[in-house]
Design a protein around this motif. Structure first.
Motif, PDB file in Angstrom:
ATOM      1  N   ASP A   8      25.847  61.205  34.226  1.00  0.00           N
ATOM      2  CA  ASP A   8      27.242  61.642  34.146  1.00  0.00           C
ATOM      3  C   ASP A   8      27.324  62.983  33.428  1.00  0.00           C
ATOM      4  O   ASP A   8      26.684  63.187  32.395  1.00  0.00           O
ATOM      5  N   SER A   9      28.154  63.870  33.977  1.00  0.00           N
ATOM      6  CA  SER A   9      28.230  65.212  33.382  1.00  0.00           C
ATOM      7  C   SER A   9      28.909  65.198  32.010  1.00  0.00           C
ATOM      8  O   SER A   9      28.770  66.141  31.247  1.00  0.00           O
TER       9      SER A   9
ATOM     10  N   TRP B 134      36.786  58.717  32.585  1.00  0.00           N
ATOM     11  CA  TRP B 134      36.659  59.321  33.924  1.00  0.00           C
ATOM     12  C   TRP B 134      38.039  59.812  34.327  1.00  0.00           C
ATOM     13  O   TRP B 134      38.763  59.157  35.083  1.00  0.00           O
TER      14      TRP B 134
ATOM     15  N   ARG C 268      32.168  43.396  41.807  1.00  0.00           N
ATOM     16  CA  ARG C 268      32.584  42.087  42.310  1.00  0.00           C
ATOM     17  C   ARG C 268      31.393  41.135  42.348  1.00  0.00           C
ATOM     18  O   ARG C 268      30.385  41.442  43.002  1.00  0.00           O
TER      19      ARG C 268
ATOM     20  N   PRO D 265      32.971  50.125  46.214  1.00  0.00           N
ATOM     21  CA  PRO D 265      33.014  50.929  44.980  1.00  0.00           C
ATOM     22  C   PRO D 265      33.272  52.412  45.196  1.00  0.00           C
ATOM     23  O   PRO D 265      33.980  53.034  44.421  1.00  0.00           O
TER      24      PRO D 265
ATOM     25  N   ASP E 147      44.212  40.894  44.827  1.00  0.00           N
ATOM     26  CA  ASP E 147      43.217  41.855  44.333  1.00  0.00           C
ATOM     27  C   ASP E 147      42.184  42.096  45.434  1.00  0.00           C
ATOM     28  O   ASP E 147      41.037  41.655  45.323  1.00  0.00           O
ATOM     29  N   PRO E 148      42.585  42.775  46.492  1.00  0.00           N
ATOM     30  CA  PRO E 148      41.676  42.901  47.637  1.00  0.00           C
ATOM     31  C   PRO E 148      40.404  43.686  47.289  1.00  0.00           C
ATOM     32  O   PRO E 148      40.419  44.527  46.384  1.00  0.00           O
ATOM     33  N   TYR E 149      39.352  43.381  48.003  1.00  0.00           N
ATOM     34  CA  TYR E 149      38.070  44.034  47.727  1.00  0.00           C
ATOM     35  C   TYR E 149      38.074  45.470  48.247  1.00  0.00           C
ATOM     36  O   TYR E 149      38.511  45.725  49.371  1.00  0.00           O
TER      37      TYR E 149
ATOM     38  N   LYS F 283      39.885  59.940  37.706  1.00  0.00           N
ATOM     39  CA  LYS F 283      40.190  58.683  38.390  1.00  0.00           C
ATOM     40  C   LYS F 283      41.587  58.217  37.982  1.00  0.00           C
ATOM     41  O   LYS F 283      41.857  57.982  36.808  1.00  0.00           O
TER      42      LYS F 283
ATOM     43  N   THR G  95      27.706  64.123  39.298  1.00  0.00           N
ATOM     44  CA  THR G  95      27.015  65.400  39.141  1.00  0.00           C
ATOM     45  C   THR G  95      26.594  65.866  40.527  1.00  0.00           C
ATOM     46  O   THR G  95      25.861  65.162  41.217  1.00  0.00           O
TER      47      THR G  95
ATOM     48  N   GLY H 169      38.155  52.302  44.629  1.00  0.00           N
ATOM     49  CA  GLY H 169      36.991  51.525  44.202  1.00  0.00           C
ATOM     50  C   GLY H 169      36.561  51.885  42.797  1.00  0.00           C
ATOM     51  O   GLY H 169      37.018  52.874  42.221  1.00  0.00           O
ATOM     52  N   SER H 170      35.653  51.055  42.244  1.00  0.00           N
ATOM     53  CA  SER H 170      35.295  51.230  40.837  1.00  0.00           C
ATOM     54  C   SER H 170      34.519  52.527  40.573  1.00  0.00           C
ATOM     55  O   SER H 170      34.539  53.035  39.463  1.00  0.00           O
ATOM     56  N   LYS H 171      33.857  53.062  41.591  1.00  0.00           N
ATOM     57  CA  LYS H 171      33.076  54.291  41.351  1.00  0.00           C
ATOM     58  C   LYS H 171      33.784  55.542  41.858  1.00  0.00           C
ATOM     59  O   LYS H 171      33.254  56.640  41.731  1.00  0.00           O
ATOM     60  N   PHE H 172      34.950  55.354  42.433  1.00  0.00           N
ATOM     61  CA  PHE H 172      35.619  56.482  43.065  1.00  0.00           C
ATOM     62  C   PHE H 172      36.111  57.486  42.015  1.00  0.00           C
ATOM     63  O   PHE H 172      36.697  57.091  41.007  1.00  0.00           O
ATOM     64  N   THR H 173      35.878  58.747  42.259  1.00  0.00           N
ATOM     65  CA  THR H 173      36.267  59.868  41.377  1.00  0.00           C
ATOM     66  C   THR H 173      35.862  59.659  39.920  1.00  0.00           C
ATOM     67  O   THR H 173      36.642  59.847  39.011  1.00  0.00           O
ATOM     68  N   ARG H 174      34.645  59.225  39.718  1.00  0.00           N
ATOM     69  CA  ARG H 174      34.095  59.305  38.366  1.00  0.00           C
ATOM     70  C   ARG H 174      33.605  60.732  38.166  1.00  0.00           C
ATOM     71  O   ARG H 174      34.110  61.636  38.808  1.00  0.00           O
ATOM     72  N   ASN H 175      32.670  60.945  37.320  1.00  0.00           N
ATOM     73  CA  ASN H 175      32.188  62.307  37.105  1.00  0.00           C
ATOM     74  C   ASN H 175      30.860  62.508  37.822  1.00  0.00           C
ATOM     75  O   ASN H 175      29.811  62.554  37.178  1.00  0.00           O
TER      76      ASN H 175
END
Lengths: 116, 912
Positions: free
Chosen positions: B105-106, B152, B364, A86, A81-83, B155, A99, A91-97
């Motif tokens: 968030d939108s 999301w 993490r 985000p 589970d490589p780091y 994603k 604005t 990563g955990s924030k990639f391509t969220r929504n």
């Protein structure tokens, strides 16, 4: 330069490339296992020593065997589970929504505004 | 109808609809949605505090099949009341928290609406008075979980996790459905009241022989129900979706994957406690699986680095504890733990959300800001409360604490405490985590039987003594000491030097870290290596080719048929060819010269006449290899039609019926024709309609016709033409040849099962959207929604100009209306309960087409206009109405179906 010499150098160049790739990957993966720098420096140093220990080997077949063995070890001990940062891909924030900031908008047909 | 109970349950749904409709005003929408949940929470507390005895409020009838009448109702007893309180209170806190958490968030309002719809389904689940309504809520919360995990939607990881969660849950749902059917088989009812009454009268002890052992049917039913609970409550084996579900927003994890949905399994067992009491074997299974989950999930949590995954595995483990309580017949204690766990686990999740929020999205624990507890002291304190509650330290109901004492060198300068609206819910939950245990036990007496008022089974317990009471604490301290010893801190004290050297070795691997020799290498490493080796060899069986799987399935079916029928199956195959030959011979003798009766002739005419326009439609207005597809379509279906005409002519020739109606012909066939000839006619008719339906292996014309046909043609194909096959099967095979139908019933069921699985697998492998729909039509022939689904696929083709799913991904951000409709109809299409495969391929369609990021340079698509949206919305409403209130349609169909089945009932067939 004879054909055999050229073939020798080509093979050495390919081996060098493989070793560099293996070292880079192993070093990067070491950071996944040892997150904190004081541990990482030690582990990185150990890793470098392992590579340097075989620096003198000249036999092409032996080098190939060692590289293959090193790649197998790398694949076996690769972090499951490589780091990932985000906001980087995966990563955990990639391509969220996200604005977009005010004032920024997608402009379709860029450059053709004058034709309208 | 509009009682307090009804309002309590439906207010969140009403709030979600109104709030989503007023989406332009963010604050107003959030206010409306949260207010409705607040009102629902207040009403729940009112119901809980004023409840005297169990009662039920009828809402409306749902459907009636045979003697079984199912109605929408709201059943309130102590169990459902306490669940209502837990669900609505935690939901309200999560709603408030989400307003702050999703402010940037939108899709914040959409998120709140999803949460509210989830709350509604959860309340339907806990207040249901029968298994069917409970299953409705059960599926509904699964759907909301899918939407929230994949919130999301751009994603990819979130989409994959959402799909995984839904499909794994579907596996559990399949078992749940089987359990429900087994319960119905035993008690002839699905109403809780009726079942419990029968149990109190000493019924429900029927047995069945399984592998030579006499087993209680109710044991099998309970184990099947528990397997369903394992899926929803993430127990060992079906737990893999829960850690992945952490891809969803943290508030959704707090509500669904900690406090409410995952506890539905525990609730179900508590609700069915009188049934589980009949089977000690089932309780033992519950106990063992619960124990295993407790241990394994807790061990896995130790090595996780993602803060949310740590809490997720801890949830798995805690759910294991609840099942252990159920397995030991302490259902009330399971619910007690459920209620307190909901509070402190949602507190932990929300606090984790705060930590992530303040660490710029970092999840993490090893990479968070150094000693961030100094900057977020309140969250730190709240996390302590949650962790101590989790550990069971008195008076609270410290795995994550290392987050705050992280020695990382990284330092985020902008770290700060969250806003008030995010902290307030945490404070409320923290108070709940501290006092709820004492309040429930001492004030309300939740551990006594008086509190529950008969809503679940409560056994009296003897005092277990001081030593046993202290045993968990002693073992906990011992475990902590062992942990420290294992990590070399207390080596001198815990181990002699020699043993320590054996346990620890200095062998270094590539990563340069010390690896303990004995435990890690031989025990953990050995097991892992063994599993890995087994997987390496067994994976070769999984070739990924549908044909291979079909071969395996057919082999299984052939074996089953041989076991069930003996060598009759072979005889069945052998008679196919002479049957066809004899019918053709009858045709050649000029039997067609007789006038074909109007009833049968009409159907034959419609079958034939439907082919011609479709042939031209594909040939003229299709695309790609349209001529080839048109001729393939014509050759297959026209051959079938010729066979059909031959069958009609033969039947007419030999039946000597008084009139040409179906009924008279059936009587004529039954009296004048030998059974062997009836069998031949039946086989001929079945082959004809198997092509029309189509059933594997007569299906190959449909996918090519679907793909090459224009959109309108595809709609007609899926919605109407192939339904003629089903109608013909009913009219000719079942109504006119009932004896032969009964004879072949099992064969048809097996063939349909093969066809269903084969077509579903093939659908899953398709890249072309129309191809996928075509195969889903093959798989779903009895499901009218397949035709409806083609309608929205029509809108797609006209606008994007492509049928390749990979080329039109990410439509949700470009064509929201159409995307919403696609998701809706996909869910309707995947709605056949227990059909794991249909869920898999329909969700894949959604994933490829609707969700995800739009590829670069894909241009701008125009969404469907209001008129088109209205048409699709009308169809969607029709689907909803048929699902929720199908009584009028069923009443209308009942006389016709009963009339059709009269001869079959007389025969007492094996399928009845």
């Amino acid at each position: 330069m004879s054909v055999s010499t050229a073939a020798y150098f080509a093979r050495r160049a390919a081996q060098k490339e493989r070793v560099q790739i293996l070292y880079r990957r192993a070093l990067r993966d070491t950071l996944n296992w040892a997150v904190h720098r004081h541990l990482f420096y030690q582990d990185a140093s150990n890793l470098r020593e392992k590579f340097d220990a075989n620096n003198h080997v000249e036999d092409l077949d032996a080098i190939d065997r060692m590289i293959a063995e090193g790649e197998a070890r790398y694949n076996k001990w690769r972090h499951p589970d490589p780091y990932i940062v985000p906001w980087a891909p995966g990563g955990s924030k990639f391509t969220r929504n996200p604005t977009p900031p005010a004032g920024i908008e997608i402009l379709y047909d860029y450059g053709r505004e004058d034709n309208d | 109808m509009f009682s307090v109970e009804f309002l309590c349950v439906t207010l969140p749904l009403i709030g979600a609809i109104i709030g989503q409709a007023m989406g332009r005003s963010r604050l107003l929408s959030a206010g409306i949605i949260s207010s409705c949940v607040f009102c629902s929470a207040v009403l729940s507390w009112y119901l809980f505090l004023t409840l005297q005895q169990r009662y039920s409020v009828g809402v409306m009838p749902w459907f009636q099949i045979g003697d079984m009448a199912i109605a929408w109702s709201i059943c309130i007893d102590k169990l459902s009341a306490i669940m209502l309180v837990v669900v609505t209170t935690v939901s309200l806190m999560v709603h408030l928290y989400s307003i702050g958490y999703m402010s940037g968030d939108s899709g914040g309002i959409r998120f709140l609406a999803y949460l509210s719809v989830f709350t509604f389904f959860m309340m339907v689940l806990v207040t249901s008075g029968n298994f069917v309504q409970l299953f409705f809520g059960w599926e509904g919360v699964g759907l909301c979980s899918y939407l929230l995990i994949g919130f999301w939607f751009k994603k990819d990881a979130a989409n994959r996790s959402a799909m995984k969660a839904f499909v794994v849950n579907r596996v559990g749902d399949l078992f749940f459905l089987c359990g429900m059917l087994a319960i119905f088989y035993v008690f002839r009812s699905l109403s809780f009241d009726e079942i419990f009454e029968q149990i109190s009268n000493g019924e429900g002890f029927g047995t069945v022989s399984v592998l030579g052992y006499q087993t209680q049917i109710v044991s099998i039913a309970c184990i099947l129900l528990f397997l369903g609970c394992m899926g929803k409550s993430a127990q060992l084996g079906l737990h893999t979706w829960l850690p992945d579900a952490m891809e969803g927003p943290t508030p959704a994890s707090a509500l669904i994957h900690a406090a409410t949905m995952v506890t539905a399994g525990v609730f179900l067992i508590a609700r069915c406690s009188p049934i589980f009491e009949l089977s000690q074997a089932a309780l033992d299974v519950v106990l063992v699986i619960g124990l295993a989950t407790c241990l394994v999930a807790a061990l896995v949590a130790i090595v996780q680095e993602d803060i949310k995954k740590i809490i997720a595995y801890s949830t798995c483990s805690q759910l294991g504890y609840m099942f252990v309580a159920c397995g030991t017949a302490n259902y009330h204690l399971a619910i007690f733990h459920l209620a307190t766990h909901a509070l402190f686990k949602s507190l932990l999740f929300l606090a984790a959300g705060n930590v992530i929020h303040s660490n710029a999205g970092e999840q993490r624990i090893t990479h968070m800001s150094k000693n961030c507890w100094r900057d977020i002291p309140l969250t730190y304190a709240l996390m302590w409360i949650g962790s101590l509650s989790l550990m069971g330290v008195f008076p609270f109901a410290g795995l994550m604490l290392k987050v705050f004492h992280n020695p990382s060198t990284k330092r985020i300068s902008s770290i700060h405490e969250s806003s008030g609206i995010m902290l307030f819910p945490l404070l409320v939950l923290a108070v709940g985590a501290v006092v709820s245990g004492m309040l429930l036990k001492s004030f309300w007496g939740i551990t006594g039987s008086e509190f529950w008022g008969g809503s679940l089974k409560v056994h009296a317990h003897e005092d277990i003594g001081l030593l046993l009471s202290l045993l968990p604490a002693i073992l906990g301290v011992a475990g902590a000491l062992l942990y420290l010893a294992y990590h070399n801190r207390l080596r001198v004290i815990a181990f002699p030097d020699k043993l320590a050297r054996l346990v620890h070795t200095n062998s270094h691997d590539l990563s340069g870290r010390c690896r303990p020799k004995v435990i890690d290498y031989f025990l953990l490493g050995g097991i892992t290596e063994a599993v890995s080796t087994c997987a390496r060899y067994s994976v070769k069986v999984q070739s990924g080719r549908a044909f291979d799987y079909a071969l395996v399935m057919l082999s299984g079916v052939a074996t089953t048929l041989l076991v069930v029928y003996g060598f009759d199956t072979v005889i069945l195959l052998m008679i196919l060819i002479p049957a066809l030959g004899s019918c053709l011979a009858a045709f050649s003798r000029g039997a067609m010269s007789r006038a074909v009766g109007p009833a049968r002739g009409c159907h034959a005419g419609s079958v034939l006449s439907s082919l011609v326009p479709m042939f031209f439609m594909i040939g003229f207005w299709g695309h790609g290899d349209k001529v080839g597809a048109a001729f393939k379509f014509l050759i297959y279906t026209a051959t079938a039609s010729v066979g059909f005409l031959a069958a009609v002519a033969c039947i007419d020739a030999v039946a000597n019926a008084t009139s040409s109606s179906f009924d008279d012909t059936a009587v004529g066939l039954a009296t004048n024709v030998h059974f062997h000839w009836q069998v031949y006619f039946w086989i001929l008719c079945f082959i004809v309609f198997a092509v029309k339906l189509p059933v594997v292996p007569c299906h190959t014309w449909l996918p090519s016709a679907h793909v090459q046909a224009p959109t309108a043609g595809s709609v007609l194909l899926a919605g109407l033409l192939i339904k003629l096959g089903g109608y013909g099967l009913l009219r000719f095979c079942i109504q006119m040849l009932p004896t032969a139908s009964a004879h072949f019933a099992k064969f048809v069921i097996c063939l349909s099962a093969v066809s269903l699985i084969y077509a579903s697998l093939t659908a899953f492998a398709q890249r072309n959207m129309k191809m996928l729909v075509a195969y889903s039509s093959v798989a779903h022939m009895s499901f009218v929604a397949a035709g409806m689904f083609s309608l929205n696929e029509a809108g797609m083709l006209g606008r994007t100009g492509t049928m390749e799913m990979s080329e039109c991904s990410g439509l949700a951000s470009k064509m929201p209306r159409l995307s919403a409709m696609i998701v809706f109809f996909s869910m309707a299409s995947a709605g056949i309960p227990g059909m794991v495969l249909s869920a898999a391929y329909m969700l894949r369609l959604c994933k490829e087409v609707v969700w995800g990021s739009a590829p670069a340079g894909s241009g701008k698509f125009d969404d469907i206009n209001i008129g088109e949206f209205a048409i699709l919305a009308a169809l969607a409403i029709l689907v909803l109405v048929l699902g929720v209130f199908p009584a009028p349609l069923l009443t209308m169909l009942k006389p016709a179906v009963e009339h059709l089945l009269v001869p079959l009932h007389k025969l007492q067939p094996s399928w009845g």
